[in-house]
Motif scaffolding. Structure first.
Motif, PDB file in Angstrom:
ATOM      1  N   GLU A  61      38.593   6.904  20.936  1.00  0.00           N
ATOM      2  CA  GLU A  61      38.110   8.131  21.576  1.00  0.00           C
ATOM      3  C   GLU A  61      37.776   7.891  23.046  1.00  0.00           C
ATOM      4  N   PHE A  62      37.107   6.784  23.320  1.00  0.00           N
ATOM      5  CA  PHE A  62      36.678   6.516  24.695  1.00  0.00           C
ATOM      6  C   PHE A  62      37.855   6.142  25.595  1.00  0.00           C
ATOM      7  N   LEU A  63      38.667   5.189  25.141  1.00  0.00           N
ATOM      8  CA  LEU A  63      39.731   4.675  26.009  1.00  0.00           C
ATOM      9  C   LEU A  63      40.747   5.753  26.355  1.00  0.00           C
ATOM     10  N   SER A 223      30.516  13.574  29.331  1.00  0.00           N
ATOM     11  CA  SER A 223      29.822  14.229  28.220  1.00  0.00           C
ATOM     12  C   SER A 223      28.994  13.210  27.439  1.00  0.00           C
ATOM     13  N   ASN A 224      28.056  13.724  26.663  1.00  0.00           N
ATOM     14  CA  ASN A 224      27.267  12.851  25.798  1.00  0.00           C
ATOM     15  C   ASN A 224      28.171  12.175  24.761  1.00  0.00           C
ATOM     16  N   LYS A 225      29.190  12.929  24.335  1.00  0.00           N
ATOM     17  CA  LYS A 225      30.121  12.372  23.344  1.00  0.00           C
ATOM     18  C   LYS A 225      30.795  11.104  23.905  1.00  0.00           C
ATOM     19  N   ASP A 226      31.229  11.170  25.157  1.00  0.00           N
ATOM     20  CA  ASP A 226      31.900  10.009  25.765  1.00  0.00           C
ATOM     21  C   ASP A 226      30.916   8.855  25.978  1.00  0.00           C
ATOM     22  N   PHE A 231      29.021   3.576  24.221  1.00  0.00           N
ATOM     23  CA  PHE A 231      27.903   2.769  23.716  1.00  0.00           C
ATOM     24  C   PHE A 231      28.281   2.134  22.373  1.00  0.00           C
ATOM     25  N   LYS A 232      28.908   2.935  21.506  1.00  0.00           N
ATOM     26  CA  LYS A 232      29.219   2.449  20.156  1.00  0.00           C
ATOM     27  C   LYS A 232      30.379   1.472  20.124  1.00  0.00           C
ATOM     28  N   MET A 233      31.163   1.414  21.193  1.00  0.00           N
ATOM     29  CA  MET A 233      32.239   0.413  21.170  1.00  0.00           C
ATOM     30  C   MET A 233      31.786  -0.898  21.808  1.00  0.00           C
ATOM     31  N   THR A 234      30.549  -0.942  22.306  1.00  0.00           N
ATOM     32  CA  THR A 234      30.029  -2.194  22.865  1.00  0.00           C
ATOM     33  C   THR A 234      29.149  -2.892  21.823  1.00  0.00           C
ATOM     34  N   PRO A 235      28.955  -4.200  22.001  1.00  0.00           N
ATOM     35  CA  PRO A 235      28.041  -4.886  21.068  1.00  0.00           C
ATOM     36  C   PRO A 235      26.601  -4.414  21.242  1.00  0.00           C
ATOM     37  N   ASP A 250      19.791  12.982  25.451  1.00  0.00           N
ATOM     38  CA  ASP A 250      19.918  14.155  26.327  1.00  0.00           C
ATOM     39  C   ASP A 250      20.730  13.893  27.590  1.00  0.00           C
ATOM     40  N   ILE A 251      21.417  12.789  27.632  1.00  0.00           N
ATOM     41  CA  ILE A 251      22.208  12.496  28.838  1.00  0.00           C
ATOM     42  C   ILE A 251      23.622  13.041  28.618  1.00  0.00           C
ATOM     43  N   ASN A 252      23.990  13.985  29.444  1.00  0.00           N
ATOM     44  CA  ASN A 252      25.282  14.654  29.232  1.00  0.00           C
ATOM     45  C   ASN A 252      26.344  14.280  30.254  1.00  0.00           C
ATOM     46  N   GLY A 253      26.013  13.366  31.108  1.00  0.00           N
ATOM     47  CA  GLY A 253      26.994  12.900  32.096  1.00  0.00           C
ATOM     48  C   GLY A 253      26.336  11.827  32.941  1.00  0.00           C
ATOM     49  N   MET A 254      27.107  10.884  33.424  1.00  0.00           N
ATOM     50  CA  MET A 254      26.539   9.865  34.315  1.00  0.00           C
ATOM     51  C   MET A 254      27.653   9.124  35.056  1.00  0.00           C
TER      52      MET A 254
END
Ligand SMILES: C[S@@+](CC[C@H](N)C(=O)[O-])C[C@H]1O[C@@H](n2cnc3c(N)ncnc32)[C@H](O)[C@@H]1O
Ligand SMILES: [Zn+2]
Length: 267
Positions: A61-63, A223-226, A231-235, A250-254
């Motif tokens: 999803e991320f890549l 997006s928060n989803k991204d 986050f979930k693909m990192t250790p 609550d972070i929706n972009g960065m």
């Protein structure tokens, strides 16, 4: 073409009618997605069988959003600079197959990929891109000696002896590790004392380091989803307390730094 060998006897495997077979009649059936499982009992590692299904899906999803494009371009540039005619490229610990797929789209080459995780390989095979995928362990890569031009190794365990064995005398290993600032902003959000990555090259005894190249790019996670997929693909995800994980809710972009170090080795 990839010269895949029988994990039982070491003879070449040929694929016919959805079965890989060696001349000693050891057979390995293709799964419906087209990959083959070449892990035999003695090379199956205990309970640790590579990344799980969630990790595979988050990575996919991320890549596919293109956030690591700078790395993809850097790898493609490096491969083109070697000027090898139709190179055979091994995507070692290929994960869900993102990098091999991008390379195959841009360079005239033959690619095969393998990973210990069946979930990763299954997802990779669904790409239907002409790449041969198999489940295998990097400590016993079922590939003929000196048959690979470029061994590509990203964010995974290193195995000098096996990587040296499979590359040709004029072949290369391209190994990628996270740069010191990679994803630092994410760590700043999560932890009181975020650490930079150590950027250590793989430990090698006999390989020659030809080049080290660093790639840094700022990207905007939209997006928060991204953010959560990253986050979930990192250790980090698996070592972070729930109360710290909640800081991302609550972070929706960065904006975030992606940073990669590419090491090129010959034998
Ligand atoms: C961080 S992921 C990187 C995947 C891919 N190279 C990428 O960058 O998208 C590490 C991968 O190494 C695989 N792996 C771990 N140990 C392995 C082993 N002994 N043999 C083959 N693959 C292994 C995991 O299953 C996982 O897919
Ligand atoms: Zn055999």
């Amino acid at each position: 073409m990839a010269e895949i060998i029988c994990p039982v006897c070491g003879e070449l495997l040929t694929a016919t009618n959805r079965t890989y077979k060696c001349k000693n009649n050891h057979c390995f059936d293709m799964a419906k997605e087209g990959y083959v499982n070449l892990l035999t009992g003695k090379h199956k590692p205990g309970s640790e069988m590579g990344d799980n299904r969630d990790m595979a899906l988050n990575r996919r999803e991320f890549l596919c959003e293109g956030y690591f494009d700078a790395l993809v371009h850097g790898i493609i540039e490096l491969i083109k600079e070697q000027a090898l005619p139709r190179p055979v490229i091994a995507d070692i610990c290929c994960g869900e197959g993102y990098y091999g797929d991008r390379i195959k789209n841009e360079i005239e080459c033959d690619v095969f990929g393998f990973d210990l995780s069946k979930e990763m390989v299954r997802l990779a095979s669904k790409r239907k891109n002409g790449i041969t995928y198999f489940v295998g362990n990097l400590s016993h890569i079922p590939v003929r000696d000196s048959s690979v031009d470029i061994a590509l190794h990203l964010f995974a365990p290193f195995h000098e002896k096996e990587f040296s064995r499979i590359i040709k005398d004029n072949g290369y290993i391209i190994s990628v590790v996270a740069g010191e600032n990679h994803l630092f902003e994410l760590k700043e959000l999560l932890y009181d004392t975020p650490y930079k990555n150590d950027e250590k090259p793989p430990e090698t005894a006999n390989l020659t380091l030809l080049e080290k190249r660093k790639i840094t790019a700022r990207v905007h996670l939209k997006s928060n989803k991204d953010i959560m997929a990253l986050f979930k693909m990192t250790p980090y995800y698996y070592h972070t307390k729930d109360e710290d994980k909640a800081k991302l809710t609550d972070i929706n972009g960065m904006d975030i730094t992606t940073e990669f170090v590419l090491f090129v080795y010959s034998k």
